[in-house]
Structures are given as structure tokens and as C-alpha cells.
Design an enzyme around this catalytic site. Structure first.
Site, PDB file in Angstrom:
ATOM      1  CG  ASP A 111      14.028  48.747  66.291  1.00  0.00           C
ATOM      2  OD1 ASP A 111      13.850  49.329  65.204  1.00  0.00           O
ATOM      3  OD2 ASP A 111      14.847  47.827  66.449  1.00  0.00           O
ATOM      4  CG  HIS A 293      13.537  54.282  64.698  1.00  0.00           C
ATOM      5  ND1 HIS A 293      12.418  53.508  64.441  1.00  0.00           N
ATOM      6  CD2 HIS A 293      14.454  53.453  65.266  1.00  0.00           C
ATOM      7  CE1 HIS A 293      12.662  52.263  64.813  1.00  0.00           C
ATOM      8  NE2 HIS A 293      13.874  52.202  65.323  1.00  0.00           N
TER       9      HIS A 293
END
Length: 313
Positions: A111, A293
Site C-alpha cells: 500500500d 487489498h
């Protein structure tokens, strides 16, 4: 859901002074000196995100160094927004290498941590020997600063833009009930839904019922809740508030990643894969996992296998 680790098994932190701040650093495998791997978390995350990777890397012979980066946990949280630009975030990691006496290391980022790792590799190429990024591919630097571009394409309520144009608003919402926000954010097997109007992260923080299943055990989630109840969210969000400054900072560097790189995508991640990653990272291998994610938390064994097999090659 049984966690793969007990929070108490994670390394004890130490505070290390680097680059004008103190970082809370979790270290394991010092006996494996000479094979350093630095693990760089994203938002709103912690070094604890790597709890499933640390023991596997140590067992494979690596010296693992996982900081809570500036703005997170018990690391320093400078008040000025500009203190969180990518040059300073990269400088923290370079100074951490200096502290341990390493010329270079393998850097792993997820991320926002991936954004920092890509940028660190451009700004300090001699200090990076291999690049491993999860979820966020190389950020191509177009002709328009990133926030300006996102605002034009995605609108003022897109959360990156909202963080910049309405400073303090989202921070306050998240801090009203950190436990609810983090519970709602860290999910697996979320049903796909069409984009809705409004600011998605604020809506998520206020939702009384989460969707999908919990990503973490209660004890793991409690580590996050305790940390963000203490630190708040502004330090981490300030990373977003530097994106246009970062765009300018990277203007004059060689945009090519010359190091070997591994890119791991989650096929159910809302972050889209890169269309032309090899144009900027010619020596890249791209891997897809059946994940959302939070790839390394949702699929820890598959992630560890992919990383260790690639490093072994």
C-alpha cells in the site's frame, strides 16, 4: 478465526533516533546479519501487519527490520504536514540502514509503504538491492501533479483528494470511533459494489454493520485499536497530503527501477494492476493471488512462498 500468531509473539520494539525523528522498530533475526529485509507498512497500518512474514523470513535466514514509520504507533508524529513528504520518509529508511551498518537491503512495501519503497529506490538507488511491492504498483509520474489529476478525474470526494482539500475532517471522524473504523476496514471476502457518491472512508468509518468477514482475530485487531487510539490518524493521513509535493520532488530523478522487482497483486483488490510496469521496472516479476487489498494478511502462506521463492532465485 484463528490467528497465525499471538500478538505477544511479535518482536519487542525499540526506539531508534534517525533523520530527526524516533522510529519504533521491531527487529528479528539479527543473527542473520548481512541479509537485511526492511518491511514497510501502509495506511492505516502498523509494522504488526507483517506478523505472518517476520518468522518466515527469519527462518529463511534474513535479518528482518520492521519500523512503525513516522506518524504511526510510538514513532514520532511531527506536527507539520511537510514533515511527511516522500523524501523524508525515504530518508528515515536510509538512516535506519545506516544505524544497522548496512550499505543496502531488500525493501518490501504494501500500500503506501510500496509508494515509499518505489520512491526510495528512485531517490537512493544504491541503498536498495531488491524491491518487493504488494498491492500498489509503481506510481507513474504523469504531466499533472497526482492530487490535481485525481481531482479532475475522480472528483473532490475521492478520499485522496478529500484528505487534501478538507484537512482534519476525515481525521476527526476516524478518531470518533477508531475501533469501529478499523473493524470495518480490515475485512476479507467483501462483496463487490458499485461506486457510491460521498467520501468512501468516512462512510466506512460510520457504518454500523461491516461487510464481508473479519480479516483479523480479535486479539490482532486490538493491537491496531490500541495504537490508533493513542496516535490518532493525522500522521498517516499527512502522507497523502504530500502527494503533489512528492510529484515535484521526483521530477529530476531517473524514473527507471533498475533493481530486480517483485510485484504481488490481489485479484480482488480495488487497486488496479499496472498496465505497463515493465516499462518502468524492466526486471520485474508480477504475481497475482486470490486476495483483496490486505494480501499478506489474507493470504500469508501464499505471500510468504512467493516472496521466499523469488528471493531464492
Amino acid at each position: 478465526m484463528k490467528s497465525l500468531s499471538n500478538p505477544s509473539d511479535f518482536p519487542e520494539p525499540i526506539l531508534i533516533a534517525v533523520n530527526g525523528v524516533e522510529l519504533e522498530v521491531f527487529e528479528a533475526g539479527r543473527r542473520n546479519g548481512g541479509k537485511p529485509v526492511l518491511l514497510c507498512h501502509g495506511w492505516p497500518d502498523l509494522a504488526f501487519t507483517w506478523r505472518h512474514q517476520v518468522p518466515a523470513l527469519v527462518a529463511a535466514g534474513y535479518h528482518v527490520i520492521a519500523p512503525n514509520q513516522r506518524g504511526y504507533g510510538n514513532s514520532s508524529r511531527p506536527a507539520e504536514v511537510a514533515a511527511y513528504d516522500v523524501a523524508r520518509l525515504a530518508g528515515d529508511l536510509v538512516a535506519l540502514l545506516d544505524h544497522y551498518g548496512y550499505e543496502d537491503a531488500t525493501f518490501v512495501g504494501h500500500d503506501w509503504g510500496a509508494m515509499v519503497v518505489w520512491s526510495l529506490t528512485l531517490l537512493h538507488p544504491a541503498r536498495v538491492n531488491k524491491v518487493i511491492c504488494l498491492s500498489m504498483p509503481y506510481p507513474v509520474r504523469g504531466e499533472t501533479p497526482w492530487i490535481e489529476f485525481m481531482e479532475a478525474v475522480l472528483g473532490s470526494e475521492y478520499y485522496f483528494v478529500h484528505f487534501n482539500r478538507q484537512p482534519g475532517v476525515a481525521d476527526a471522524v476516524f478518531e470518533e470511533n477508531p475501533a469501529q473504523f478499523l473493524r470495518n476496514l480490515y475485512r476479507r471476502n467483501e462483496p463487490r459494489k458499485e461506486p457510491q457518491p460521498g467520501m468512501v472512508m468516512i462512510d466506512l468509518a460510520r457504518a454500523e454493520t461491516p461487510v464481508g468477514g473479519p480479516l483479523m482475530s480479535d486479539s490482532d485487531l486490538a493491537v491496531y485499536v490500541a495504537a490508533f487510539e493513542k496516535s490518532g490518524f493525522t500522521g498517516g493521513i499527512n502522507w497523502y497530503r504530500n502527494l503533489d509535493r512528492d510529484w515535484h520532488l521526483l521530477a529530476d530523478v531517473d524514473p527507471i527501477i533498475h533493481q530486480p522487482a517483485l510485484m504481488i497483486y490481489g485479484d480482488r483488490d480495488t487497486v488496479a494492476p499496472a498496465e505497463n510496469l515493465a516499462a518502468f521496472a524492466p526486471d520485474v516479476e508480477e504475481i497475482h493471488l486470490d486476495s483483496g487489498h490486505w494480501i499478506h494478511q489474507e493470504k500469508p502462506e501464499e505471500t510468504n512462498r512467493a516472496i521466499l521463492q523469488w528471493l531464492a532465485r
